[in-house]
Design a protein around this motif. Structure first.
Motif, mmCIF file in Angstrom:
data_model
loop_
_atom_site.group_PDB
_atom_site.id
_atom_site.type_symbol
_atom_site.label_atom_id
_atom_site.label_comp_id
_atom_site.label_asym_id
_atom_site.label_seq_id
_atom_site.Cartn_x
_atom_site.Cartn_y
_atom_site.Cartn_z
ATOM 1 N N SER A 94 0.934 -1.140 0.101
ATOM 2 C CA SER A 94 -0.080 0.104 0.076
ATOM 3 C C SER A 94 0.925 1.232 -0.045
ATOM 4 O O SER A 94 2.156 1.212 0.104
ATOM 5 C CB SER A 94 -1.044 0.113 1.145
ATOM 6 O OG SER A 94 -0.289 0.089 2.400
ATOM 7 N N GLY A 96 1.411 4.289 2.063
ATOM 8 C CA GLY A 96 0.896 4.696 3.297
ATOM 9 C C GLY A 96 0.264 3.603 4.218
ATOM 10 O O GLY A 96 0.167 2.394 3.515
ATOM 11 N N ARG A 97 -0.260 3.888 5.115
ATOM 12 C CA ARG A 97 -0.905 2.789 5.926
ATOM 13 C C ARG A 97 -2.138 2.870 6.531
ATOM 14 O O ARG A 97 -2.579 1.908 7.184
ATOM 15 C CB ARG A 97 0.266 2.688 7.247
ATOM 16 C CG ARG A 97 1.686 2.065 6.883
ATOM 17 C CD ARG A 97 2.298 1.873 8.095
ATOM 18 N NE ARG A 97 3.288 2.837 8.563
ATOM 19 C CZ ARG A 97 3.633 2.980 9.665
ATOM 20 N NH1 ARG A 97 3.549 2.079 10.763
ATOM 21 N NH2 ARG A 97 4.462 4.231 10.065
ATOM 22 N N THR A 100 -5.669 4.349 2.901
ATOM 23 C CA THR A 100 -5.404 4.007 1.358
ATOM 24 C C THR A 100 -5.628 2.529 1.577
ATOM 25 O O THR A 100 -5.897 1.766 2.260
ATOM 26 C CB THR A 100 -3.663 4.372 1.222
ATOM 27 O OG1 THR A 100 -3.287 3.712 0.000
ATOM 28 C CG2 THR A 100 -3.157 3.461 2.391
ATOM 29 N N GLU A 101 -5.692 2.081 0.281
ATOM 30 C CA GLU A 101 -6.017 0.513 -0.107
ATOM 31 C C GLU A 101 -4.906 -0.339 -0.354
ATOM 32 O O GLU A 101 -3.593 0.228 -0.685
ATOM 33 C CB GLU A 101 -6.973 0.276 -1.464
ATOM 34 C CG GLU A 101 -6.137 0.936 -2.551
ATOM 35 C CD GLU A 101 -7.073 0.814 -3.793
ATOM 36 O OE1 GLU A 101 -7.492 1.747 -4.421
ATOM 37 O OE2 GLU A 101 -7.331 -0.424 -4.459
ATOM 38 N N ALA A 102 -4.919 -1.554 0.216
ATOM 39 C CA ALA A 102 -3.763 -2.563 -0.015
ATOM 40 C C ALA A 102 -4.102 -3.242 -0.911
ATOM 41 O O ALA A 102 -5.240 -3.946 -1.354
ATOM 42 C CB ALA A 102 -3.527 -3.156 1.108
#
Lengths: 113, 113
Positions: A94, A96-97, A100-102
């Motif tokens: 992803s 960022g953590r 945001t989508e993974a």
């Protein structure tokens, strides 16, 4: 082009062996993860790296060692394989953590015999 | 890790709307609500996420209760391809669980033709 690719897709090996699973992402993401899905289908996070730095390290036997040579790769090395290590291992990434989508790979089915 | 509660399974007919509920009464003010789904023999796939306001995207809508203790994933017209396990996840914005996607048991959605 596959966004998150794992190799191999299938891995059958004997107890006691050492094996590696490779993961690569071509999305320019800065965070990568390893998840384990057992036979009961529970998905459990194992590790996470952000900019090549280990940020999440769950209670995982130290036979499992992640290695991130660069931001696009996160490999998983497993020493002295045991029957209980049989599972499907998913890599994800992803940017960022949080907000945001993974993206997940297709998984590596590891069978220890 | 903050917990979510989802029904084990739900059924729907093709082309009808589906409302998948999720309870998260211990949500903290900075936790994001994420939804993922996992189709058979595939890796998890991002569906939608939100913080406080309702969200829409091409796949689904996310309705978040005003007190944020529950949310509902809405598939406007279910198709056979939507048959999957749907996971409601709280993604922490701080603390030791920062950024972790912690999967629960999910809801198995069956779509009938």
């Amino acid at each position: 082009d596959t966004a998150v690719s794992q190799t191999p897709k299938y891995l059958v090996t004997q107890m006691g062996n050492d094996k590696s699973i490779k993961c690569e992402q071509n999305l320019g993401h800065d965070t990568m993860y390893w998840y384990k899905q057992d036979s009961k289908k529970f998905l459990k996070i194992m590790f996470s790296y952000n900019n090549k730095e280990l940020i999440i390290n769950e209670t995982v036997p130290n036979r499992f060692s992640p290695k991130s040579p660069d931001k696009a790769h996160l490999n998983l090395h497993i020493n002295s394989l045991e029957l209980g290590d049989s599972a499907v291992y998913f890599c994800a990434s992803s940017f960022g953590r949080i907000n945001t989508e993974a993206f997940f790979g297709q998984g590596t089915r590891l069978t220890v015999v | 890790d903050a917990k979510t509660t989802q029904p084990n399974s739900m059924e729907s007919n093709e082309e009808e709307p589906v409302h998948l509920p999720c309870n998260h009464s211990t949500i903290s003010g900075t936790d994001y609500i994420h939804w993922y789904r996992q189709l058979p023999s595939q890796g998890p796939e991002y569906v939608i996420h939100g913080l406080t306001s309702n969200v829409n995207n091409r796949m689904a809508s996310l309705a978040i209760a005003e007190d944020r203790k529950s949310s509902t994933l809405i598939l406007h017209r279910a198709t056979l391809r939507d048959a999957a396990v749907y996971y409601c996840i709280l993604r922490a914005a701080g603390g030791t669980s920062y950024g972790k996607l912690t999967f629960g048991q999910g809801t198995i959605l069956t779509v009938h033709p």
